[in-house]
Each structure stands twice: as C-alpha cells, then as structure tokens.
Design an enzyme around this catalytic site. Structure first.
Site: not given
Length: 260
Positions: A165-166
């Site tokens: 996600d990051y």
C-alpha cells in the site's frame, strides 16, 4: 551565482514542509532553516514538537496544523502563512505520511491486502500532495518561481519489504511528479522527487535491529546507511538555483544501494 527569474537563493525562499514536526520532516525543515530560509512546519497531531522546532528560529519559522487530506484545511494553512510572512510560499516539500507501521511482518500480504489499505495511503500521500500543490500554485505563479519536492521511496526499484500500500501510493506520487513537471514548467515551477530507503535514524527506523542496519550498510558503495540529514541535503539541491534546470526527476538517495 546570479539567480535567474525562475530561481531564488535558499535564503529568500518561503518553504512549507508537510509532516515536519518530527522524523525526516523535522530534518528537512532544519536543513532549510540552516540556509536562512523561512519555514512553515506543518503538523497533524504533534503540536508540541512542531512548536518546539519553530521556536528554534522564531523569526523565520511558523508551526501550522493542517490535515493535508483536507483541501479546506490546506488552503487555510497557506492563507495563514501568507498573512504571517506577507508573501506566498515558494517551495513545497511533500513529506507527510499517513499512519503507517514500518514492520514488514505486520503488513498485509497479497492474500490479505485490501483496497482500504491502499486507499488510506493514497489519501495521505497522493491526495495530500495534490491538495498542497493546488494551494501553492497561485502564489508560485505570482512570484514566477516555484519548487516542489515530493518524498518517495527506493522500494519502487527494490521491493524487498511487502509495503504494498505504501509503495503503491508513492508510485502514484512519482507519476504526479512527472506529469506536473511537464505542465508547470512554463510557469517557472520545477517538480521533483527524492527517494530513500532505511534512514539512520528516524522515528520510523528507531526499532530497526542493528543487524539490519549493518546488512544495508555492507550493501552500499559508501558502506553506511544514509542519515536523514544527508537525505535532506538533496532537497536543498532541488530547491536551490543550482537545481533550476532539473525537473520531473526521481533522485534515489540511499548511498548507492539502488540504481534508478
């Protein structure tokens, strides 16, 4: 060196650093303060830390609370900055990051990753940067000069930790960096990204085992882990007159660990 109309000495710049109350953001703010710039220390929750940092240079620093995900709050922050300093922001450093645990074992893998994980990071990283850029543009165009520096990650090139996600959110920010650079160049505004890996030491890496630092250090040509202060130096380059012809670039600052 004589500055062109599209370049300002660091000492004449008004710099806004998002997420600047601690960690890398605080190092970025201090790097510009050390060069004589005026700096807005943006924060979300860490009011005490932000005020303490601003107090290090009370004539040239201002702490302002704003959630970068909220466009109205961002516009209010830019308006308050202009009232306080009497001029618009010339340099924007997009460093703010939503709450995130830098612990690979605790992050969701391919089978458990959800859109909510991705959206949480996209909101804070990509939407936050869009909000700050849009709020900064009128003042930069008024001055005929602007510097936008986005903070990325070397996990694009070396995805050794499952921060899906990051990394996806930072990849979206890289895309914005390059498309905005194309559109804003005629206004005298440059847009670049600085990408790093593990830094020694920030709040995010404070719990990292020494063995991990040693492994990374041994893998770099410099045989050491990059510090937040060294990383911040690259932001000074992009913001300075010496970076006036650099735009749309992603500079990896990690001691040579990753080759872009």
């Amino acid at each position: 060196m004589t500055a062109s109309p599209s370049a300002l000495p660091l000492s004449e710049q008004l710099v806004l650093v998002t997420g600047a109350s601690r960690g890398l953001g605080a190092c970025l703010a201090r790097a510009f303060l050390a060069q004589g710039a005026r700096v807005v220390v943006n924060y979300l929750n860490s009011a005490e830390a932000a005020e303490a940092l601003a107090a290090e240079a009370p004539e040239r620093a201002l702490a302002v609370q704003a959630d970068v995900r909220d466009p109205e709050a961002v516009r209010a922050m830019f308006a308050a900055t202009r009232v306080h300093f009497g001029e618009p922001v010339t340099t924007l450093i997009n460093n703010a990051l939503p709450d995130f645990s830098f612990n690979g074992d605790a992050r969701p893998g391919p089978d458990t990753l959800t859109w909510e994980h991705l959206d949480h990071q996209l909101q804070g990283v990509a939407r936050g940067a869009l909000n700050t850029v849009q709020a900064a543009l009128p003042g930069m165009r008024e001055r005929g000069v602007g510097r936008i520096v986005n903070i990325g990650t070397n996990l694009f090139q070396n995805p050794v930790v499952p921060y899906h996600d990051y990394t996806a959110a930072k990849a979206a920010l890289l895309s914005l960096t390059r498309t905005l650079a194309h559109d804003l160049g005629p206004d005298g505004i440059t847009v670049n990204m600085i990408s790093g890996g593990l830094l020694r030491t920030t709040d995010a890496s404070a719990a990292t085992p020494e063995a991990v630092f040693e492994l990374i250090a041994a893998s770099t040509p410099l045989r050491r882990v990059t510090t937040p202060e060294e990383f911040a130096d690259a932001a000074l380059l992009f913001a300075s007159p010496w970076g006036r012809a650099i735009t749309g670039q992603n500079l990896v600052v990690d001691g040579g660990l990753v080759k872009d």
